[in-house]
Design a protein around this motif. Structure first.
Motif, mmCIF file in Angstrom:
data_model
loop_
_atom_site.group_PDB
_atom_site.id
_atom_site.type_symbol
_atom_site.label_atom_id
_atom_site.label_comp_id
_atom_site.label_asym_id
_atom_site.label_seq_id
_atom_site.Cartn_x
_atom_site.Cartn_y
_atom_site.Cartn_z
ATOM 1 N N GLY A 51 -1.381 22.064 38.350
ATOM 2 C CA GLY A 51 -0.305 22.710 38.515
ATOM 3 C C GLY A 51 -0.562 24.319 38.676
ATOM 4 N N SER B 108 7.020 21.725 36.057
ATOM 5 C CA SER B 108 6.577 20.428 36.373
ATOM 6 C C SER B 108 7.615 19.642 35.525
ATOM 7 C CB SER B 108 5.216 20.326 35.458
ATOM 8 O OG SER B 108 4.281 21.256 36.065
ATOM 9 N N GLY C 299 3.383 16.033 40.228
ATOM 10 C CA GLY C 299 2.187 15.355 40.157
ATOM 11 C C GLY C 299 1.914 14.542 41.690
ATOM 12 N N ALA D 232 -4.435 21.897 45.261
ATOM 13 C CA ALA D 232 -4.405 21.172 44.175
ATOM 14 C C ALA D 232 -5.175 19.890 44.196
ATOM 15 C CB ALA D 232 -2.963 20.872 43.616
ATOM 16 N N VAL E 270 -0.802 15.629 48.748
ATOM 17 C CA VAL E 270 -2.030 15.064 49.596
ATOM 18 C C VAL E 270 -2.704 13.890 48.800
ATOM 19 C CG1 VAL E 270 -4.322 15.635 50.481
ATOM 20 C CG2 VAL E 270 -2.576 17.366 50.815
#
Ligand code: ADP
Length: 304
Positions: A258, A194, A227, A286, A246
């Motif tokens: 994540g 991340s 993110g 997610a 999205v």
């Protein structure tokens, strides 16, 4: 093609506030969350197994029953007489969540103490998944055992997947933490960092720097999650691709964003999807997870 994914790490007892003087009990942990979403998204002819160590107390029994009920295999989990699972408590103050942990004596810290057992479990799987949290809970000798087995699995042609999930509170020393995260990456064929964690701890100025750093360690495939900024894929020698997230109107709880991305991304690849298709699916899953409370949402709510 049917197969098995083995997710290795710590599942804890989670206590959260449930009204005046009441606590609600659940079970969670990054690698278990990924196994949960893998189970929901992989084809049914794949087995999704969890690997950890638990005790022989009623709470350990309940934890395994929860996994069994979710279709996550528990047959390879180590049982250690007299031990208990780790526990954490979520407290809410002014809308901010604070975590208190009781995990220093957790059974999971012993998950790599029996190298032969760990090797047998890894040999039974085609995809092996672990994280920086898995490494962070272990004593240095146990880290060495786990990484030696991961390198062995990689050398034998297995897919070894690592999410650095950098959590400084688990580590006594920053240099050892960064070196061990790098060793975890070197032992893997696919790394799923991340960006915000990597920027803070490794000083990466942008996503390209994160990719370059892991590629320089010899990692074949790197997927950097950022993110709402989406993900950037550097698979093998193919050109780097960006896949957007999205859009979500109202984020309710980003816990497990994540972890759910990782589980669904791997599922889509296993179904034969391209890395870009897998990332788009991971983003869809997610984005659904963050619209609901809690780490583990019902598989029925997830996009197909
Ligand atoms: P981690 O939870 O490991 O820090 P990220 O925050 O990067 O991971 O989120 C993982 C994935 O979840 C992202 O790649 C994205 O697809 C999705 N995601 C996270 N936050 C948002 C958001 N605010 N809006 C839409 N998607 C998001």
């Amino acid at each position: 093609m049917a197969g098995r994914l083995l997710s290795i790490g710590e599942c804890m007892v989670e206590l959260s506030q449930a009204g005046e003087g009441l606590l609600r009990k659940g079970f969670a942990g990054d690698t278990l969350n990924t196994a949960w979403y893998a189970r929901a998204c992989f084809p049914s002819d794949w087995s999704i197994d969890y690997f950890t160590a638990v005790g022989d107390d009623p709470m350990s029994n309940e934890m395994l029953a929860m996994m069994d009920g979710a279709g996550i295999g528990t047959s390879q989990i180590l049982r250690i007489a007299g031990k208990t699972p780790g526990l954490y408590l979520i407290t809410l103050k002014d809308g901010e969540r604070t975590f208190s942990y009781w995990r220093d004596t957790a059974a999971a810290k012993k998950l790599a103490d029996d190298a032969d057992h760990l090797r047998a479990a890894m040999e039974s799987a085609q995809i092996i998944y672990f994280s920086g949290i898995t490494l962070g809970i272990l004593a240095p000798e146990a880290v060495d055992t786990l990484l030696a087995e991961a390198r062995r699995a990689k050398a034998s042609g297995k897919t070894v997947v690592f999410d650095p999930n950098i959590r400084p509170r688990l580590w006594s020393n920053k240099n050892y933490m960064l070196k061990t995260i790098e060793d975890g990456a070197r032992a893997s064929t696919l790394v799923l960092p991340s960006f915000d964690d990597e920027a803070v701890h490794f000083g990466d100025k942008d996503v390209a720097a994160t990719i370059a750093r892991y590629k320089a360690l010899g990692v074949e495939n790197v997927v950097v999650k950022d993110g709402p900024g989406g993900v950037t894929l550097a698979f093998g020698s193919t050109p780097v691709v960006h896949v957007p997230s999205v859009k979500v109107d109202k984020v309710v709880d980003t816990t497990s964003a994540g972890d759910s991305f990782n589980g669904s991304f791997l599922a889509s690849l296993a179904k034969g999807g391209t890395p870009s298709e897998a990332a788009a699916y991971g983003a869809a899953v997610a984005s659904t997870v963050i619209c609901h409370h809690g780490a583990l949402i019902s598989p029925n709510l997830l996009p197909k």
